[in-house]
Design a protein around this motif. Structure first.
Motif, mmCIF file in Angstrom:
data_model
loop_
_atom_site.group_PDB
_atom_site.id
_atom_site.type_symbol
_atom_site.label_atom_id
_atom_site.label_comp_id
_atom_site.label_asym_id
_atom_site.label_seq_id
_atom_site.Cartn_x
_atom_site.Cartn_y
_atom_site.Cartn_z
ATOM 1 N N GLU A 161 46.145 41.840 38.177
ATOM 2 C CA GLU A 161 46.088 40.386 38.082
ATOM 3 C C GLU A 161 44.817 39.956 37.372
ATOM 4 O OE1 GLU A 161 45.869 38.389 41.807
ATOM 5 O OE2 GLU A 161 46.477 36.463 40.964
ATOM 6 N N SER A 162 43.719 40.608 37.736
ATOM 7 C CA SER A 162 42.464 40.258 37.094
ATOM 8 C C SER A 162 42.441 40.728 35.639
ATOM 9 C CB SER A 162 41.315 40.863 37.909
ATOM 10 O OG SER A 162 40.385 41.472 37.086
ATOM 11 N N LEU A 163 43.213 41.779 35.349
ATOM 12 C CA LEU A 163 43.242 42.330 33.992
ATOM 13 C C LEU A 163 44.047 41.448 33.044
ATOM 14 C CD1 LEU A 163 42.451 45.009 32.471
ATOM 15 C CD2 LEU A 163 44.736 45.808 33.005
ATOM 16 N N ILE A 182 39.458 44.247 28.784
ATOM 17 C CA ILE A 182 39.033 44.389 30.184
ATOM 18 C C ILE A 182 37.671 43.722 30.357
ATOM 19 C CG2 ILE A 182 37.934 46.652 29.847
ATOM 20 C CD1 ILE A 182 39.200 47.446 32.568
ATOM 21 N N THR A 183 37.478 43.060 31.489
ATOM 22 C CA THR A 183 36.218 42.364 31.752
ATOM 23 C C THR A 183 35.386 43.166 32.748
ATOM 24 O OG1 THR A 183 37.235 41.148 33.555
ATOM 25 C CG2 THR A 183 37.252 40.095 31.393
ATOM 26 N N PRO A 184 34.061 42.910 32.802
ATOM 27 C CA PRO A 184 33.227 43.614 33.783
ATOM 28 C C PRO A 184 33.712 43.407 35.214
ATOM 29 C CG PRO A 184 31.853 42.491 32.176
ATOM 30 C CD PRO A 184 33.255 42.085 31.883
ATOM 31 N N MET A 189 36.186 46.003 39.965
ATOM 32 C CA MET A 189 37.299 46.118 40.920
ATOM 33 C C MET A 189 37.873 47.527 40.912
ATOM 34 S SD MET A 189 39.358 42.584 40.354
ATOM 35 C CE MET A 189 40.498 42.658 41.701
ATOM 36 N N ILE A 190 38.004 48.102 39.705
ATOM 37 C CA ILE A 190 38.550 49.463 39.624
ATOM 38 C C ILE A 190 37.579 50.444 40.271
ATOM 39 C CG2 ILE A 190 39.366 51.274 38.075
ATOM 40 C CD1 ILE A 190 40.137 49.129 36.085
#
Lengths: 412, 165
Positions: A161-163, A182-184, A189-190
């Motif tokens: 979802e964040s991706l 992809i964001t920091p 999260m990963i």
């Protein structure tokens, strides 16, 4: 199980005794709506008491003509349909589809995209195996195991979802790139997932690996020998649990798998328990792969450049610069996009369920002339009657669950 | 044995077999009369033991196409991971190819799907029924002359009603 025939001694002809033994066979419809099929498929079981004499799969309830639609949507649009094939790990279908398209057209994706796709593929593999093994546990009575798995699956949904904004049907990839870099925040999260997941995985292993009930229900059930697995075209965890050492990530390295260190998990027993163990072991390997790929994630652009005329520019570019607007417009015009050769290619990736391949025929336009999908579920389900013959009715769910049949992929 | 050696050897042994490649993917085209012979050789003598996929392409509107249907067999060798695509072509009316279920059991459902979707018959297939579509369906929808929205078949499906209705 022996059922004595109550025939009188006077009419003891062979044909008649045949008929009488037939009388004890009864037919049970398993599905199409049944909580233990998990999806919409039907099996007509011929039973002798509780013993399964034969199983006749009847499929097609979810057939929605995906391959026909593939001939009418362009290469970027069709990615939304691939989501709906194997909806347990949709993002690996996205990657498989665009891997095939890029192989056909000959687009080389940038290193950052390669690593990013590797990360999401392995996260998808973890989420698939969590659900598949969870469902096997659920069907054989281990509800806690399923909930442990589903909690971590939820974490992976959060990452997706964040991706890209979508939790379930991600439609994340594009020709020559992905929809969002992809964001920091997502990387963190990963990382957090990688820190927390081993504990859950160990808990799950402790719950079932030596659980008497589970082992009794699955060991020796639905045995697929190595020869049969190859002859019946099985791939993925099902073939590997039977001792066939095929894994496209090693055999024909694509994405970043050549640079990363991982093992191919195999077993030799070929029963439901071996398939469960292979999937559990694969999750550890996937976790290692995610960690390695994340640490080595290259910087740089995530999509191919505008000159390649393959990837639509960012929306901010489209709305604020004339080059972006022109580039976007040219790409959506039917005769201005990247040049697709009049050629045919078969390109496959190692999806969580097995080899997911696309046979693509290009005809020069921005739509596929033929978009055949090689669905692993379809091929594995064909082996189901062979696996279940001679077992009892309660083994049906243990075998079906371990094959991980996803009806949407089965019927397409 | 590398794929190219197998291909060359087959070309020497069987008439009418040609080969080409696209992006390092080796392909072989065999006439429909000898397709079973070629596949049996590849299975038996050259170690292509895994039938990855059987599919079909309808070349009705395809540029420079000489034939209507192209059958595609994707083979793999599980020992050395060699891959090979074997193709053959058939035409209307009554397109028929020999079944390979005697070589690979896995071909069973794949061939049924091709019959269901394209109407290409597989000779000597033990159980050539429709697999995805209902038995009473009359058309073969992945043919290029079949419209995307169908021909209204769904409206004619029998509907089960409750007794009191």
């Amino acid at each position: 199980m022996s059922l004595s025939s109550p025939a009188s001694p006077t009419d003891h002809a062979d044909s008649q005794s045949d008929q009488q033994s037939q009388e004890y066979l009864w037919t049970l419809n398993f599905g199409p709506q049944h909580p233990a099929t998990h999806t919409t498929l039907r099996i007509v079981l011929k039973l002798d008491g509780e013993r399964v004499v034969d199983a006749l799969p009847d499929i097609g309830y979810l057939h929605s003509g995906f391959e026909k639609i593939g001939e009418h949507l362009d290469y970027d649009q069709y990615v939304t349909v691939t989501d709906r094939m194997n909806y347990i790990s949709p993002i690996s279908n996205n990657v498989a589809w665009h891997h095939a398209v890029e192989s056909l057209v000959g687009i080389e994706i940038p290193p950052r995209c390669v690593y990013l796709r590797t990360i999401i593929c392995e996260l998808a593999r973890i989420s698939d195996h969590l659900l598949c093994n969870g469902a096997v546990g659920l069907d054989t009575g281990a509800f806690t195991f399923f909930l442990y798995g589903f909690y971590q699956r939820e974490k992976i949904y959060d990452i997706f979802e964040s991706l890209c904004g979508a939790r379930f049907t991600n439609s994340y990839t594009r020709v020559g790139g992905v929809s969002h870099d992809i964001t920091p925040v997502t990387i963190e999260m990963i990382r957090e997932f990688c820190r927390n997941f081993p504990k859950t995985l160990r808990d799950m292993e402790n719950l079932l690996n030596r659980n008497r009930i589970f082992v009794d229900r699955t060991r020796g059930v639905g045995v697929l020998t190595k020869e049969e697995a190859i002859n019946r075209s099985c791939t993925g965890p099902i073939a590997r649990a039977s001792g066939v050492t095929v894994d496209l990530r090693k055999d024909q390295p694509y994405l970043a798998y050549n640079d990363l260190d991982f093992k191919v998990c195999c077993a030799t027993e070929g029963d439901s328990f071996a398939r469960y163990l292979v999937r559990m072991a694969e999750m550890w390997e996937s976790l290692r792969l995610v960690e390695q790929a994340l640490e080595n994630l290259p910087s740089g652009p995530v999509n191919v450049g505008m000159d390649d005329r393959a990837h639509k520019p960012d929306k901010t570019m489209v709305y604020s610069t004339i080059e972006g607007a022109i580039s976007h417009f040219e790409l959506v015009m039917s005769n201005r996009g990247a040049e697709v050769p009049c050629e045919e290619i078969y390109a496959a990736t190692e999806a969580p369920n097995g080899e997911l391949g696309f046979y693509l025929v290009g005809d020069g336009s921005n739509r596929a002339y033929r978009a055949r999908c090689r669905p692993p579920s379809f091929i594995h389900f064909a082996a189901f009657p062979h696996l279940i013959r001679g077992h009892t009715l309660s083994d049906v769910v243990a075998v079906l669950g371990s094959l991980n049949i996803i009806a949407a992929e089965l019927d397409r | 044995m590398p794929v190219t050696t197998a291909i060359e050897s087959i070309i020497r042994r069987v008439d009418g077999v040609t080969t080409d490649a696209y992006k390092a993917q080796h392909r072989m085209t065999a006439p429909v009369d000898s397709i079973h012979e070629v596949l049996a050789m590849l299975h038996g003598d050259y170690g292509f033991d895994l039938l990855v996929d059987v599919t079909c392409v309808d070349y009705l509107n395809y540029r420079d196409a000489d034939h209507r249907f192209g059958l595609v067999y994707v083979l793999s060798n599980t020992d050395n991971n060699a891959r090979l695509i074997v193709r053959t072509y058939v035409d209307d009316p009554e397109p028929t190819v020999p079944s390979v279920t005697d070589l690979w059991k896995g071909a069973d459902w794949m061939e049924r799907e091709v019959w269901d979707m394209f109407g290409v018959r597989f000779a000597d297939h033990a159980d050539l029924r429709r697999i995805l579509l209902p038995d009473e369906f009359a058309a073969h929808p992945l043919r290029k002359d079949y419209p995307l929205q169908g021909r209204g078949e769904r409206h004619n499906f029998p509907v089960l009603t409750r007794d009191h209705e």
